[in-house]
Write a protein that holds these residues in place. Structure first.
Motif, PDB file in Angstrom:
ATOM      1  N   TRP A   2      69.883  23.382  51.167  1.00 57.82           N
ATOM      2  CA  TRP A   2      68.603  23.117  51.856  1.00 57.82           C
ATOM      3  C   TRP A   2      67.901  21.908  51.245  1.00 57.82           C
ATOM      4  CZ3 TRP A   2      63.621  23.628  49.765  1.00 57.82           C
ATOM      5  CH2 TRP A   2      62.565  23.688  50.665  1.00 57.82           C
ATOM      6  N   LEU A   3      67.917  21.817  49.926  1.00 60.17           N
ATOM      7  CA  LEU A   3      67.284  20.670  49.263  1.00 60.17           C
ATOM      8  C   LEU A   3      67.988  19.372  49.631  1.00 60.17           C
ATOM      9  CD1 LEU A   3      66.666  21.926  45.587  1.00 60.17           C
ATOM     10  CD2 LEU A   3      64.903  21.247  47.221  1.00 60.17           C
ATOM     11  N   ASN A   4      69.325  19.372  49.507  1.00 58.72           N
ATOM     12  CA  ASN A   4      70.079  18.126  49.692  1.00 58.72           C
ATOM     13  C   ASN A   4      70.142  17.694  51.157  1.00 58.72           C
ATOM     14  OD1 ASN A   4      70.723  17.636  46.951  1.00 58.72           O
ATOM     15  ND2 ASN A   4      72.249  19.278  47.030  1.00 58.72           N
ATOM     16  N   THR A   7      58.302  34.798  51.319  1.00 56.63           N
ATOM     17  CA  THR A   7      58.933  34.360  52.576  1.00 56.63           C
ATOM     18  C   THR A   7      60.044  33.353  52.287  1.00 56.63           C
ATOM     19  OG1 THR A   7      57.468  32.491  53.147  1.00 56.63           O
ATOM     20  CG2 THR A   7      56.736  34.685  53.832  1.00 56.63           C
ATOM     21  N   SER A   8      59.853  32.552  51.253  1.00 51.86           N
ATOM     22  CA  SER A   8      60.875  31.581  50.869  1.00 51.86           C
ATOM     23  C   SER A   8      62.098  32.280  50.294  1.00 51.86           C
ATOM     24  CB  SER A   8      60.278  30.619  49.834  1.00 51.86           C
ATOM     25  OG  SER A   8      61.270  29.828  49.247  1.00 51.86           O
ATOM     26  N   ASN A   9      61.880  33.258  49.440  1.00 53.67           N
ATOM     27  CA  ASN A   9      63.000  33.965  48.799  1.00 53.67           C
ATOM     28  C   ASN A   9      63.865  34.669  49.836  1.00 53.67           C
ATOM     29  OD1 ASN A   9      61.070  35.044  45.854  1.00 53.67           O
ATOM     30  ND2 ASN A   9      61.815  33.040  46.473  1.00 53.67           N
ATOM     31  N   PRO A  45      57.118  18.368  36.460  1.00 58.00           N
ATOM     32  CA  PRO A  45      58.567  18.115  36.455  1.00 58.00           C
ATOM     33  C   PRO A  45      59.203  19.062  37.481  1.00 58.00           C
ATOM     34  CG  PRO A  45      57.924  19.388  34.497  1.00 58.00           C
ATOM     35  CD  PRO A  45      56.660  19.084  35.254  1.00 58.00           C
ATOM     36  N   ARG A  46      59.898  18.513  38.489  1.00 56.78           N
ATOM     37  CA  ARG A  46      60.283  19.334  39.635  1.00 56.78           C
ATOM     38  C   ARG A  46      61.088  20.567  39.222  1.00 56.78           C
ATOM     39  NH1 ARG A  46      61.384  17.353  45.339  1.00 56.78           N
ATOM     40  NH2 ARG A  46      61.544  19.326  46.385  1.00 56.78           N
ATOM     41  N   PHE A  47      62.209  20.359  38.549  1.00 58.24           N
ATOM     42  CA  PHE A  47      62.957  21.437  37.888  1.00 58.24           C
ATOM     43  C   PHE A  47      64.027  20.801  37.011  1.00 58.24           C
ATOM     44  CE2 PHE A  47      66.365  22.943  41.307  1.00 58.24           C
ATOM     45  CZ  PHE A  47      66.540  21.648  41.764  1.00 58.24           C
ATOM     46  N   VAL A  88      52.997  25.385  46.740  1.00 58.12           N
ATOM     47  CA  VAL A  88      53.359  24.821  48.044  1.00 58.12           C
ATOM     48  C   VAL A  88      53.872  23.401  47.811  1.00 58.12           C
ATOM     49  CG1 VAL A  88      51.450  26.059  49.116  1.00 58.12           C
ATOM     50  CG2 VAL A  88      51.169  23.671  48.601  1.00 58.12           C
ATOM     51  N   HIS A  89      54.640  22.916  48.798  1.00 57.12           N
ATOM     52  CA  HIS A  89      55.124  21.532  48.740  1.00 57.12           C
ATOM     53  C   HIS A  89      54.480  20.773  49.889  1.00 57.12           C
ATOM     54  CE1 HIS A  89      58.357  22.143  45.700  1.00 57.12           C
ATOM     55  NE2 HIS A  89      58.241  23.389  46.115  1.00 57.12           N
ATOM     56  N   PHE A  90      53.534  19.918  49.545  1.00 57.83           N
ATOM     57  CA  PHE A  90      52.820  19.142  50.570  1.00 57.83           C
ATOM     58  C   PHE A  90      53.767  18.325  51.459  1.00 57.83           C
ATOM     59  CE2 PHE A  90      51.207  14.606  50.341  1.00 57.83           C
ATOM     60  CZ  PHE A  90      50.716  14.556  51.634  1.00 57.83           C
ATOM     61  N   PRO A  91      54.856  17.702  50.922  1.00 63.04           N
ATOM     62  CA  PRO A  91      55.695  16.873  51.817  1.00 63.04           C
ATOM     63  C   PRO A  91      56.707  17.673  52.641  1.00 63.04           C
ATOM     64  CG  PRO A  91      56.012  16.306  49.479  1.00 63.04           C
ATOM     65  CD  PRO A  91      55.309  17.608  49.531  1.00 63.04           C
ATOM     66  N   GLN A  92      56.582  18.984  52.660  1.00 65.15           N
ATOM     67  CA  GLN A  92      57.612  19.776  53.350  1.00 65.15           C
ATOM     68  C   GLN A  92      57.102  20.451  54.616  1.00 65.15           C
ATOM     69  OE1 GLN A  92      59.574  22.382  50.512  1.00 65.15           O
ATOM     70  NE2 GLN A  92      59.933  20.708  49.074  1.00 65.15           N
ATOM     71  N   MET A  93      55.997  19.939  55.177  1.00 64.06           N
ATOM     72  CA  MET A  93      55.483  20.561  56.407  1.00 64.06           C
ATOM     73  C   MET A  93      56.487  20.437  57.551  1.00 64.06           C
ATOM     74  SD  MET A  93      51.413  19.718  56.381  1.00 64.06           S
ATOM     75  CE  MET A  93      50.957  20.992  57.565  1.00 64.06           C
TER      76      MET A  93
HETATM   77  N1  GUN Z   1      63.537  23.857  43.444  1.00 66.31           N
HETATM   78  C1  GUN Z   1      63.371  22.524  43.233  1.00 66.31           C
HETATM   79  N2  GUN Z   1      62.707  21.964  44.260  1.00 66.31           N
HETATM   80  C2  GUN Z   1      62.446  22.941  45.123  1.00 66.31           C
HETATM   81  C3  GUN Z   1      61.776  22.976  46.386  1.00 66.31           C
HETATM   82  O1  GUN Z   1      61.304  21.970  46.904  1.00 66.31           O
HETATM   83  N3  GUN Z   1      61.707  24.190  46.987  1.00 66.31           N
HETATM   84  C4  GUN Z   1      62.209  25.319  46.427  1.00 66.31           C
HETATM   85  N4  GUN Z   1      62.092  26.489  47.085  1.00 66.31           N
HETATM   86  N5  GUN Z   1      62.865  25.304  45.260  1.00 66.31           N
HETATM   87  C5  GUN Z   1      62.962  24.134  44.609  1.00 66.31           C
END
Ligand code: GUN
Ligand code: ZN
Length: 433
Positions: A95-97, A294-296, A202-204, A77-82
Motif C-alpha cells: 500500500w505504501l509503495n 479502521t486502518s488495522n 521520523p516516519r519509521f 493522521v496523514h494530511f497528504p493521504q486524503m
Molecule cells: N508506516 C510508515 N508510513 C506509514 C503510513 O503512511 N501509514 C501507515 N498506516 N503506516 C505507515
C-alpha cells in the motif's frame, strides 16, 4: 468581544471510567450550558447558573436536545493521504509503495498542498474533530501549508514534516541534515504560533538511516517539550524488514530506544505486535501506543490488544486515531465503533463511556494537553462538538428504545458518523458554514 453561551445537554469526562456505572468519572448536565469568550471556556454547568454568570451581552445558541462535548481529538493522521483512502492493496508495504508514496510526491507542489489543507480542515471540523496530530509529507512546504491553514482556522494542531531518507522514491527523500534543518525551521516558524505545535516526525525506522535517526535524536534533545511521532510494529513484514536494517537492535522498539526517542511525548502509531519486553519499555518511559482500528482492519495489520495492554502490571498509555489514509473513516465515532469490534474479537469489552472518554479527555491526556483541551472545564480552550443521536431515520427509530445516556452514546458510536455532528466550535466560534 461578546460572550457566546451554548445550551444543551453537557457531557465531559473527569477521568477514565472504571465501568459502565462509574458516574463519578464524568459530568453530565441534562440542561447545561457552556459560556465562551476569547477562545476559552469561561464557565460550564447547569444552564441557570451559567446564564446568571453570563450577564446581558451574550450571544445565546440553543442546541437542545443535543449533546455538547469537548471537540474530538485524533492522535494520528496523514494530511497528504486524503486521496489515498480506499486504495486496494494486500498489506502495508504494498500500500505504501503502490499508492501512498506516489501520492505524497505530489506535495512538492505548494498549490496542491494548500488545496488539500483546505479540504483537510473542512473535513475534520465537519466530523467534530478539533485537534489532530498529523504527518505532513517530506516537503517542508507541505507542513507550511498545513500550519498556515490551521492558523487561519484557529485550531490546536500538532504536525511535522516526515523525515525520511531511504527506501522511498527519490522525490520523497530528504537527508539527515536537511530533515534536521527543515524541522528546526518549522519549529521557529510555527511552534506556538496560534495554537500550532510542531512534532519531530521520523516516519519509521525503514525510511530513516541511522544517521537520520541521530539527527532526530538531536532534535529531541534540543527540544525536549516537543512531541515525537513515528510508527512501530504495525505489520509482520515491516517488523522483519526493520530487524534486517537494524541488526544490532534486540527488537523494533529498541531501534527507537537506542536513539533516545522513547518518552512521555512520543506517539507510536499502531504498536500492534509488541513483545512483553517492548510493552514494558513503552510503559516505563510513558510512551503512547496509538491505536488506529479502521486502518488495522483495512490493511489487515492485526488486532491491537487495547484492553489487555492497559490492564498489564506495567500498563501502556494509549490513544485512538483514524490514521487517514490507511484508515477508512474521518469519524472518531466510526473509529471507536471499529475499536469496539476489535475488542469483541479479542474477547474483551470496550464500553461506550470508555469510547467517548478516549475521543476526548483520554486523547488529551495521551498528548499531555488535558489542561487545555478535552474537557468542558472553565479556563480550557473552547473547542466543542454538538451531537445528535437521532440524526438519521434509523437512528431516530432506535432512539425510541434508548433509556439511558450510555445507551445513547453506544447508539451514536454504532450508527453515527458525520451526520450526527450538528455543529463544531473552534475556539468558541461555530465552524459550520
Ligand atoms: N508506516 C510508515 N508510513 C506509514 C503510513 O503512511 N501509514 C501507515 N498506516 N503506516 C505507515
Ligand atoms: Zn500512520
Amino acid at each position: 468581544m461578546t460572550k457566546t453561551l451554548v445550551r444543551g445537554r453537557l457531557l465531559s469526562f473527569r477521568r477514565a471510567p472504571l465501568g459502565l456505572d462509574d458516574c463519578d468519572s464524568y459530568l453530565y448536565e441534562s440542561d447545561g450550558a457552556v459560556l465562551m469568550e476569547n477562545g476559552l471556556i469561561l464557565a460550564s454547568g447547569a444552564y441557570d447558573a451559567v446564564k446568571a454568570e453570563a450577564g446581558e451581552a451574550v450571544n445565546e445558541i440553543d442546541h437542545r436536545p443535543h449533546l455538547i462535548l469537548p471537540g474530538f481529538i485524533d492522535c494520528h493522521v496523514h494530511f497528504p493521504q486524503m486521496q489515498v483512502i480506499g486504495s486496494y492493496a494486500a498489506n502495508l508495504l504494498e500500500w505504501l509503495n503502490t499508492y501512498t508514496f506516489p501520492e505524497e510526491c505530489r506535495f512538492v507542489e505548494t498549490a496542491h498542498a494548500e488545496r488539500i489543507a483546505r479540504h483537510f480542515f473542512d473535513e475534520f471540523l465537519r466530523q467534530g474533530t478539533t485537534t489532530a496530530v498529523a504527518y505532513c509529507s517530506v516537503h517542508k512546504t507541505s507542513a507550511d501549508a498545513f500550519f498556515a491553514e490551521s492558523a487561519r482556522r484557529g485550531t490546536r494542531m500538532i504536525a511535522g514534516k516526515v523525515m525520511m531518507d531511504r527506501n522511498a522514491p527519490q522525490g520523497l527523500l530528504d537527508t539527515p541534515q536537511s530533515g534536521y534543518d527543515e524541522t528546526k525551521e518549522l519549529i521557529e516558524s510555527w511552534h506556538g504560533r496560534g495554537r500550532n505545535m510542531v512534532a519531530i516526525t521520523p516516519r519509521f525506522a525503514i525510511t530513516s538511516t541511522p544517521e537520520q535517526m541521530e539527527r532526530a535524536q538531536a532534535l529531541a534533545y534540543e527540544y525536549p517539550d516537543l512531541h515525537i511521532q513515528t510508527h512501530l510494529s504495525e505489520n509482520r513484514e515491516e517488523i522483519d524488514f526493520t530487524a534486517s536494517l537494524y541488526p544490532e537492535s534486540i527488537d523494533y522498539t529498541d531501534v527507537y530506544a537506542r536513539y533516545g526517542l522513547l518518552g512521555a511525548k512520543t506517539l507510536f502509531g499502531h504498536a500492534i505486535h509488541l513483545s512483553a519486553r517492548e510493552a514494558d519499555a513503552l510503559s516505563e518511559t510513558g510512551s503512547v501506543a496509538v491505536h488506529c482500528p479502521t486502518s488495522n482492519l483495512f490493511l489487515g495489520s492485526g488486532l491491537f490488544p487495547l484492553k489487555a495492554i492497559q490492564r498489564r502490571e506495567k500498563p501502556v498509555r494509549v490513544a485512538l486515531a483514524t490514521d487517514i489514509g490507511g484508515g477508512t473513516s474521518y469519524s472518531m465515532l466510526k473509529t471507536l465503533d471499529e475499536a469496539y469490534k476489535i475488542q469483541q474479537l479479542l474477547g474483551e469489552r470496550l464500553n461506550p463511556l470508555e469510547s467517548f472518554y478516549h475521543m476526548t479527555l483520554g486523547n488529551a491526556e495521551a498528548l499531555s494537553l488535558s489542561d487545555r483541551i478535552g474537557t468542558l472545564e472553565a479556563g480550557t480552550e473552547a473547542d466543542l462538538v454538538v451531537l445528535n443521536a437521532a440524526a438519521t431515520p434509523a437512528m431516530a427509530l432506535k432512539m425510541e428504545a434508548v433509556n439511558s445516556l450510555t445507551e445513547e452514546l453506544f447508539l451514536m458510536q454504532t450508527l453515527g458518523d458525520d451526520r450526527s455532528v450538528v455543529e463544531t466550535y473552534v475556539a468558541g466560534v461555530a465552524s459550520k458554514p
